[in-house]
Design an enzyme around this catalytic site. Structure first.
Site, PDB file in Angstrom:
ATOM      1  N   ARG A 240     -33.753  40.375  59.451  1.00 47.69           N
ATOM      2  CA  ARG A 240     -35.182  40.712  59.532  1.00 47.69           C
ATOM      3  C   ARG A 240     -36.102  39.511  59.347  1.00 47.69           C
ATOM      4  NH1 ARG A 240     -34.770  42.603  54.895  1.00 47.69           N
ATOM      5  NH2 ARG A 240     -32.547  42.379  54.950  1.00 47.69           N
TER       6      ARG A 240
ATOM      7  N   LYS B 288     -16.706  35.824  66.445  1.00 46.35           N
ATOM      8  CA  LYS B 288     -15.771  35.747  67.574  1.00 46.35           C
ATOM      9  C   LYS B 288     -16.297  36.420  68.841  1.00 46.35           C
ATOM     10  CE  LYS B 288     -12.645  37.477  64.670  1.00 46.35           C
ATOM     11  NZ  LYS B 288     -13.025  37.070  63.332  1.00 46.35           N
TER      12      LYS B 288
ATOM     13  N   ALA C 157      -9.739  31.115  59.934  1.00 47.52           N
ATOM     14  CA  ALA C 157     -10.836  30.638  59.059  1.00 47.52           C
ATOM     15  C   ALA C 157     -10.847  29.110  58.974  1.00 47.52           C
ATOM     16  CB  ALA C 157     -10.752  31.292  57.692  1.00 47.52           C
TER      17      ALA C 157
ATOM     18  N   GLY D  26     -10.985  44.008  48.052  1.00 48.17           N
ATOM     19  CA  GLY D  26     -12.002  43.422  48.953  1.00 48.17           C
ATOM     20  C   GLY D  26     -11.391  42.643  50.102  1.00 48.17           C
TER      21      GLY D  26
ATOM     22  N   GLU E 226     -12.016  45.227  55.697  1.00 48.35           N
ATOM     23  CA  GLU E 226     -13.373  45.618  56.065  1.00 48.35           C
ATOM     24  C   GLU E 226     -13.721  46.869  55.266  1.00 48.35           C
ATOM     25  OE1 GLU E 226     -15.425  44.065  58.251  1.00 48.35           O
ATOM     26  OE2 GLU E 226     -13.886  42.529  58.509  1.00 48.35           O
TER      27      GLU E 226
ATOM     28  N   LYS F 237      -8.661  37.147  68.194  1.00 41.97           N
ATOM     29  CA  LYS F 237      -8.222  35.805  67.794  1.00 41.97           C
ATOM     30  C   LYS F 237      -7.192  35.246  68.769  1.00 41.97           C
ATOM     31  CE  LYS F 237      -9.155  36.412  62.896  1.00 41.97           C
ATOM     32  NZ  LYS F 237      -8.617  36.853  61.616  1.00 41.97           N
TER      33      LYS F 237
ATOM     34  N   GLY G 290     -11.463  34.733  53.770  1.00 45.95           N
ATOM     35  CA  GLY G 290     -12.140  34.481  52.493  1.00 45.95           C
ATOM     36  C   GLY G 290     -13.342  33.597  52.721  1.00 45.95           C
TER      37      GLY G 290
END
Ligand code: ADP
Ligand code: ASP
Ligand code: MG
Length: 815
Positions: free
Chosen positions: A503, A575, A607, A660, A663, A678, A793
């Site tokens: 925003r 991606k 990553a 965690g 998703e 990927k 991560g």
């Protein structure tokens, strides 16, 4: 004798006048002060003349000027004891009445003759001098020197040359008995017909130099609003470096090529009579300033960069130019007859054409004169039609010792090319004291900024815009902040100049304070848009802007093409762009090459693991990808590790979710789509022309589960599949194998699937969230080359982005 010239910036208010009086009174040698009009007054008088010419009502403008000058005069009363305020008020009123009647007379006749315009213009300088005389008279006897009596010029042009010899004679006649304190208005003299004439805008500097010669002064001080002459206009470049000492020639070139600090004619008389010139700051009188004399210091070969705006380039070319003796002489003779100053000349070695620059406002006249002078040649096609290119500017490097340093020109031109500034013409003076390039006026500020960066600061610079400040974006900001000192030690200037969420968008040209960004961003009302960023980059003259995309947003990914086209580098963890259509993929690669910008996406796979970069290096060296096998999902790596520790699929997934690692909706991991993206990135990198739909994707779970969009419902239903999945586990374990979720590239095909692997397989050991990539290439076979480590991560992903960010600099070094 010392001349002290004060510019308009030193004379803006009564307090400033009073401060200047103090500076003059402080002197221990005889002084003559030369004064400009108070700041803004000459411009107001120019507006008045324009209004006369346009036959407009001039009363409001006259009132404005009167009020400005009377306020300064009146305000002086309270600042200085003994100041004869009423007398000065009277003098000012008389001056303003003269101005009013001159202006109204011109309005009546419908135009403003040159001599009257000069009288109108001189009002500001006359005012300053009368006021200074009155202020100084509170303590000293003061002589008021009138340029009308001695400062004669040689021609009738708008920027005339002073007749120094005659001026010296006349000065002696009129002012042999001048007091130890004298004052004189700058900016005007008299023409050969004896009428008042101007010396051109900024001309008070020149007045001071002429007076210095007439009084045989030892020094001519130019007092202004900066500490001296800088390597570049400090208003344009905050990191401009102060020059302690420069030679007359250097100062001459600098002012000739546009540095506003000195009128271009100022130095010639001073140099001829070996009078030192010192540029000083009225607001910082203790500072030594810049000394201009016969000597230069040895500090730097390139002393300064200046730029001259609003020039036009005329090109005279055609077969008639070749071998014809005297063509160039005729070209320049016709310019000199028309009183047009030629700023820069460049001739092609074939003698087929001559190009030269003239002030923009004289371009039309120059073309007209050339058309007249070469009428015959033009008619007989010996010359091509005279070409004129307007809206140009000249950027110049200056330094006496430039000829001793090799490679300056090449660094200059490569800086311009880096700023994507097209060079229209080049010229160098034979003593190599200056090198100039003609460029489009629109781009000259950018050109100056980048040339200064590369020739003076020599610090590579990145101006980064971060989009998306979730966990990865947040971590990247922290890493940039943490690495501040390291970056400094490496002489890299990395500024985060923009941070945007979905925003709001925070922008700051000098770099956002990374300890305060959250609060500042929260206060922003406007959001991110390409136009806004482009405008911002233009006005801040950023030359190496980088977009960092830390979102997974499709819409942002579809903007990369526009960003690259607008000369941004793009660094992304997202991606979506690279796995969109093949057409878009190629468009991005092509645009990056065309614009010479980096499009970097190391974090798209593994990553922070160095996958893409390694692959690219191998392919560049002629290698080919033969086969690929890998575990590309950290969450699935963890889950598949846990199921061989005795957990069911749903238990393992729940555990990973709680930690965690997945998703919010684990279906997005177990549907395999992320892995498919990927593997497609790797395949495309290796040159395979594949679409996402070409990847043979087998999800971990059956289709109805894989398609679920509600995370809670998915977790609720997942146990239904545990029993079937357990069979797969048992089968594998009975053979001494383990299940792995594997991405494959083989025979120009991509697949993503569950595979059972034995202890000899390179992926057997990979679990607990690690990624692993086994890459077979021409150079690496039969044993693949393996990359292994945590491939998910915030920390490692941000580190990967940080690496890509710094690689945008490599482009500068490589190219
Ligand atoms: P004054 O009113 O004193 O005559 P000017 O505005 O004419 O002052 O000249 C001073 C200005 O010249 C400075 O404020 C600065 O912006 C500009 N300038 C341009 N180039 C340079 C330079 N190389 N070094 C210092 N000042 C420069
Ligand atoms: N007041 C004049 C100008 O603004 C002359 C000067 O300041 O040198 O151009
Ligand atoms: Mg000036």
């Amino acid at each position: 004798m010392k001349i002290m010239k004060f510019g308009g910036s030193s004379l803006a208010t009564a307090a400033k006048f009073n401060h200047v009086v103090g500076l003059i009174e402080h002197q221990t040698v005889p002084v003559c002060g030369v004064f400009s009009a108070p700041q803004g007054v000459t411009n107001s008088l120019a507006d008045l003349i324009a209004m006369i010419q346009a036959q407009q009502d001039i009363t409001p403008q006259l009132d404005l000027i009167s009020q400005n000058l009377l306020t300064i005069s009146t305000d002086c009363a309270s600042l200085r004891d003994g100041f004869d305020a009423s007398h000065n008020h009277l003098q000012t009123t008389e001056l303003l009445e003269d101005l009013r009647s001159l202006a109204q007379g011109c309005l009546l006749i419908g135009h403003c003759p040159k001599v009257t315009a000069a009288q109108i213009y001189s009002t500001g300088e006359k005012f300053s001098t009368l006021l200074m005389a009155a202020l100084l008279r509170t303590k000293s006897k003061v002589t008021v020197i009138d340029p009308k009596h001695f400062l004669t010029t040689e021609d009738f042009s708008d920027e005339p040359i002073a007749d120094i010899e005659q001026s010296v004679q006349l000065f002696k006649q009129h002012y042999a008995d001048a007091e130890e304190v004298a004052v004189m208005p700058g900016f005007y003299g008299v023409n050969p017909a004896g009428d008042l004439c101007l010396l051109g805008r900024n001309g008070s500097d020149y007045s001071a130099a002429i007076l210095a010669v007439c009084t045989a002064a030892t020094v001519c001080e130019i007092w202004t609003d900066v500490d001296g002459i800088y390597s570049v206009d400090p208003r344009l470049v905050a990191q401009a470096q102060l020059i302690k000492q420069m030679s007359y020639q250097e100062a001459m070139e600098l002012s000739y090529f546009g540095a506003k600090i000195l009128h271009p004619k100022t130095i010639t008389p001073l140099s001829k009579h070996q009078i030192q010139c010192v540029i000083k700051n009225t607001l910082n009188p203790a500072h030594a300033g810049t000394l201009i004399s016969a000597k230069t210091d040895k500090e730097k070969a390139v002393k300064a960069i200046s730029n001259l705006s609003d020039v036009a380039m005329i090109n005279v070319s055609g077969p008639g130019m070749k071998g014809m003796v005297g063509m160039a002489a005729r070209v320049f003779a016709s310019m000199s007859e028309a009183n047009i100053s030629v700023i820069l000349i460049s001739q092609s070695s074939s003698e087929y054409s001559i190009s030269f620059c003239v002030p923009g406002e004289e371009a039309d006249l120059a073309v007209k004169r050339l058309n007249q002078s070469f009428k015959l040649e033009l008619k007989n096609a010996l010359l091509e039609p005279i070409q004129c290119r307007k809206d140009l500017a000249i950027i110049t490097l200056i330094g006496d010792r430039m000829h001793q340093q090799k490679g300056t020109a090449s660094r200059f031109f490569s800086a311009l090319s880096h700023a994507r500034v097209n060079i229209i013409a080049i010229a160098q003076d034979s003593s190599e004291r200056s090198i100039s390039a003609v460029v489009r006026a629109k781009r000259v500020d950018d050109a100056v900024v980048i040339c200064h960066q590369q020739l003076f600061l020599k610090k590579p610079r990145i101006d980064a815009f971060l989009i998306g400040c979730g966990t990865v974006g947040h971590e990247l900001i922290q890493q940039i902040n943490k690495q501040k000192d390291w970056l400094k030690s490496k002489e890299v200037e990395l500024n985060l100049v923009g941070i945007a969420n979905s925003r709001q968008c925070l922008l700051s040209a000098n770099g956002i304070d990374l300890d305060q960004w959250q609060a500042q961003l929260a206060r922003c009302e406007e959001g991110l848009s390409l136009d806004r960023l482009k405008q911002f980059v233009r006005s801040a003259h950023l030359t190496n802007p980088v977009i960092i995309d830390c979102t997974s947003n499709q819409e942002i990914a579809m903007n990369y093409l526009s960003y690259l086209e607008a000369n941004f580098h793009v660094v992304t963890a997202n991606k979506k762009a690279n796995t969109d259509s093949l057409t878009y993929y190629h468009q991005l690669q092509n645009m990056a090459a065309k614009r010479q910008r980096r499009f970097l996406y190391e974090t798209n796979v593994g990553a922070g693991l160095p996958v893409i970069d390694n692959l690219q290096s191998l392919l560049r060296a002629g290698d080919q990808l033969l086969q690929f096998e890998g575990i590309l999902s950290g969450s699935l790596s963890y889950i598949f590790g846990e199921i061989h520790q005795g957990l069911s699929l749903s238990e393992a997934t729940l555990k990973a979710k709680k930690l965690g690692y997945t998703e919010p909706n684990p279906a997005e991991d177990l549907n395999g789509m992320d892995v498919a993206r990927k593997v497609l990135v790797i395949a495309r990198e290796a040159g395979m022309e594949l679409e996402l739909s070409d990847v043979d994707l087998q999800a971990v779970v059956p289709a109805h589960l894989a398609a679920m969009t509600d995370g809670e419902q998915f977790m609720h239903q997942l146990p239904e599949y545990d029993a079937s999945f357990q069979k797969l586990i048992d089968d594998a374990e009975s053979k001494g194998e383990k299940l792995r979720y594997v991405a494959l590239i083989k025979d120009h095909k991509c697949a993503v699937k569950i595979q059972s692997v034995g202890p000899d397989h390179p992926l057997y050991e990979i679990e607990a969230g690690e990624n692993a990539l086994a890459i077979n290439t021409l150079y690496y076979q039969p044993k693949p080359f393996i990359i292994r480590g945590y491939g998910a991560g915030a920390e490692v992903t941000a580190a990967g982005l940080f690496g890509d960010l710094l690689r945008t600099l490599a482009w500068e070094q490589e190219h």
